[in-house]
Design an enzyme around this catalytic site. Structure first.
Site, PDB file in Angstrom:
ATOM      1  N   PHE A  52      -1.960  16.515   3.923  1.00  0.00           N
ATOM      2  CA  PHE A  52      -2.365  15.827   2.696  1.00  0.00           C
ATOM      3  C   PHE A  52      -1.169  15.774   1.763  1.00  0.00           C
ATOM      4  O   PHE A  52      -0.569  16.804   1.454  1.00  0.00           O
ATOM      5  CB  PHE A  52      -3.540  16.542   2.036  1.00  0.00           C
ATOM      6  CG  PHE A  52      -4.268  15.637   1.089  1.00  0.00           C
ATOM      7  CD1 PHE A  52      -5.386  14.938   1.504  1.00  0.00           C
ATOM      8  CD2 PHE A  52      -3.803  15.439  -0.200  1.00  0.00           C
ATOM      9  CE1 PHE A  52      -6.025  14.059   0.641  1.00  0.00           C
ATOM     10  CE2 PHE A  52      -4.433  14.561  -1.073  1.00  0.00           C
ATOM     11  CZ  PHE A  52      -5.546  13.873  -0.649  1.00  0.00           C
ATOM     12  N   ARG A  68       0.486  12.002  -9.251  1.00  0.00           N
ATOM     13  CA  ARG A  68       1.015  10.671  -8.889  1.00  0.00           C
ATOM     14  C   ARG A  68       2.427  10.476  -9.434  1.00  0.00           C
ATOM     15  O   ARG A  68       3.210   9.711  -8.885  1.00  0.00           O
ATOM     16  CB  ARG A  68       0.141   9.564  -9.490  1.00  0.00           C
ATOM     17  CG  ARG A  68      -1.237   9.426  -8.889  1.00  0.00           C
ATOM     18  CD  ARG A  68      -1.854   8.105  -9.366  1.00  0.00           C
ATOM     19  NE  ARG A  68      -3.297   8.062  -9.213  1.00  0.00           N
ATOM     20  CZ  ARG A  68      -3.935   7.672  -8.118  1.00  0.00           C
ATOM     21  NH1 ARG A  68      -3.245   7.309  -7.057  1.00  0.00           N
ATOM     22  NH2 ARG A  68      -5.248   7.634  -8.068  1.00  0.00           N
ATOM     23  N   ASP A  95      -4.037   5.554   6.378  1.00  0.00           N
ATOM     24  CA  ASP A  95      -4.564   6.807   6.912  1.00  0.00           C
ATOM     25  C   ASP A  95      -5.432   6.454   8.130  1.00  0.00           C
ATOM     26  O   ASP A  95      -4.942   6.391   9.256  1.00  0.00           O
ATOM     27  CB  ASP A  95      -5.358   7.453   5.771  1.00  0.00           C
ATOM     28  CG  ASP A  95      -5.529   8.940   5.940  1.00  0.00           C
ATOM     29  OD1 ASP A  95      -5.247   9.430   7.030  1.00  0.00           O
ATOM     30  OD2 ASP A  95      -5.958   9.614   4.988  1.00  0.00           O
ATOM     31  N   GLU A 133       0.854  -1.202   0.000  1.00  0.00           N
ATOM     32  CA  GLU A 133       0.000   0.000   0.000  1.00  0.00           C
ATOM     33  C   GLU A 133       0.881   1.241   0.000  1.00  0.00           C
ATOM     34  O   GLU A 133       1.986   1.228   0.549  1.00  0.00           O
ATOM     35  CB  GLU A 133      -0.873   0.020   1.266  1.00  0.00           C
ATOM     36  CG  GLU A 133      -2.236  -0.592   1.098  1.00  0.00           C
ATOM     37  CD  GLU A 133      -3.234   0.328   0.401  1.00  0.00           C
ATOM     38  OE1 GLU A 133      -2.828   1.162  -0.423  1.00  0.00           O
ATOM     39  OE2 GLU A 133      -4.429   0.201   0.699  1.00  0.00           O
ATOM     40  N   ASP A 134       0.369   2.320  -0.571  1.00  0.00           N
ATOM     41  CA  ASP A 134       1.100   3.583  -0.511  1.00  0.00           C
ATOM     42  C   ASP A 134       0.935   4.257   0.845  1.00  0.00           C
ATOM     43  O   ASP A 134       1.892   4.790   1.393  1.00  0.00           O
ATOM     44  CB  ASP A 134       0.684   4.533  -1.651  1.00  0.00           C
ATOM     45  CG  ASP A 134      -0.813   4.773  -1.699  1.00  0.00           C
ATOM     46  OD1 ASP A 134      -1.567   4.046  -1.029  1.00  0.00           O
ATOM     47  OD2 ASP A 134      -1.240   5.702  -2.408  1.00  0.00           O
TER      48      ASP A 134
HETATM   49  C1  PRP Z   1      -5.761   5.335  -0.458  1.00  0.00           C
HETATM   50  C2  PRP Z   1      -4.639   4.369  -0.142  1.00  0.00           C
HETATM   51  C3  PRP Z   1      -5.315   3.311   0.667  1.00  0.00           C
HETATM   52  C4  PRP Z   1      -6.401   4.070   1.388  1.00  0.00           C
HETATM   53  C5  PRP Z   1      -5.902   4.379   2.779  1.00  0.00           C
HETATM   54  O1  PRP Z   1      -6.412   4.900  -1.608  1.00  0.00           O
HETATM   55  O2  PRP Z   1      -4.047   3.854  -1.304  1.00  0.00           O
HETATM   56  O3  PRP Z   1      -5.872   2.293  -0.150  1.00  0.00           O
HETATM   57  O4  PRP Z   1      -6.618   5.291   0.666  1.00  0.00           O
HETATM   58  O5  PRP Z   1      -6.894   5.032   3.514  1.00  0.00           O
HETATM   59  P1  PRP Z   1      -7.465   4.485   4.898  1.00  0.00           P
HETATM   60  O6  PRP Z   1      -6.312   4.050   5.743  1.00  0.00           O
HETATM   61  O7  PRP Z   1      -8.164   5.699   5.479  1.00  0.00           O
HETATM   62  O8  PRP Z   1      -8.428   3.378   4.606  1.00  0.00           O
HETATM   63  P2  PRP Z   1      -7.326   5.836  -2.512  1.00  0.00           P
HETATM   64  O9  PRP Z   1      -8.772   5.579  -2.169  1.00  0.00           O
HETATM   65  O10 PRP Z   1      -6.878   7.255  -2.416  1.00  0.00           O
HETATM   66  O11 PRP Z   1      -7.098   5.258  -3.963  1.00  0.00           O
HETATM   67  P3  PRP Z   1      -5.783   5.281  -4.897  1.00  0.00           P
HETATM   68  O12 PRP Z   1      -4.814   4.279  -4.327  1.00  0.00           O
HETATM   69  O13 PRP Z   1      -6.276   4.850  -6.237  1.00  0.00           O
HETATM   70  O14 PRP Z   1      -5.224   6.681  -4.897  1.00  0.00           O
END
Ligand code: PRP
Length: 183
Positions: free
Chosen positions: A158, A171, A109, A105-106
């Site tokens: 952010f 990105r 949050d 995961e990136d």
């Molecule tokens: C982001 C990230 C995780 C999630 C984390 O995805 O890649 O999957 O949010 O958030 P959390 O800990 O509050 O659940 P995003 O929905 O932005 O999609 P993306 O990876 O396509 O940018």
């Protein structure tokens, strides 16, 4: 400026590309040491993890039998935000049963997405399951998550770049930036 109009602008570089690359190399070395001589399915969560994962796997040597896979998820929206239930838009192409899986995961949050995915993956009976996350933002955490390989802990800002976006933008940047409202 091309990205004008989304209401946010790039403010400051929080993590330079060089700092990120050094940390990615360290994480790859940890993974290589742990999985040497074994097969592991490194599974990225699209889209945010794509750039981190592509750098990560290229730093793991040939002693590890790396397979790459991806999943794509989307949130069910506000009504289930507290449960963290996510919809699987694209599942793995590989069966995880009895396999070693590293989920990439990136960012974590609230932690809800990772907690949900952990439950989903462990229910599939993998041989082993670990998580590799570039950024953790503890200030917004709602549920505890286990991160086995973590890049950085960041403050509650952010961030965009290196796979992370705001409204689909930024990105591709090699550095990770904080963004602020344009006005
Ligand atoms: C982001 C990230 C995780 C999630 C984390 O995805 O890649 O999957 O949010 O958030 P959390 O800990 O509050 O659940 P995003 O929905 O932005 O999609 P993306 O990876 O396509 O940018």
């Amino acid at each position: 400026m091309i990205a004008e109009g989304c209401g946010y602008k790039l403010d400051n570089i929080m993590l330079s590309g060089g700092v990120i690359q050094r940390r990615v190399s360290e994480l790859a070395a940890e993974i290589e040491a742990e999985y040497r001589g074994r097969e592991v399915i490194v599974t990225g969560v699209l889209k945010g993890a794509a750039i981190f994962m592509s750098d990560l796997v290229r730093r793991v040597g040939p002693s590890v039998d790396i397979r790459m896979d991806f999943i794509a998820v989307s949130s069910y929206g506000n009504s289930s935000a507290s449960s963290g239930a996510v919809k699987i838009v694209k599942d793995m192409d590989t069966y995880a049963e009895d396999k070693n899986v590293i989920l990439v995961e990136d960012i974590v949050d609230t932690g809800l997405t990772l907690a949900y995915l952990r439950d989903m993956f462990t229910a599939r009976g993998p041989g082993s399951f670990k998580t590799c996350v570039l950024l953790e933002k503890p200030a917004r955490k709602k549920v505890d998550t286990v991160i086995d390989y973590k890049g950085f802990t960041i403050e509650d800002v952010f961030v965009v770049g290196y796979g992370l976006d705001y409204a689909g933008r930024w990105r591709h940047l090699p550095d990770i930036w904080g963004v602020v409202p344009e006005k």
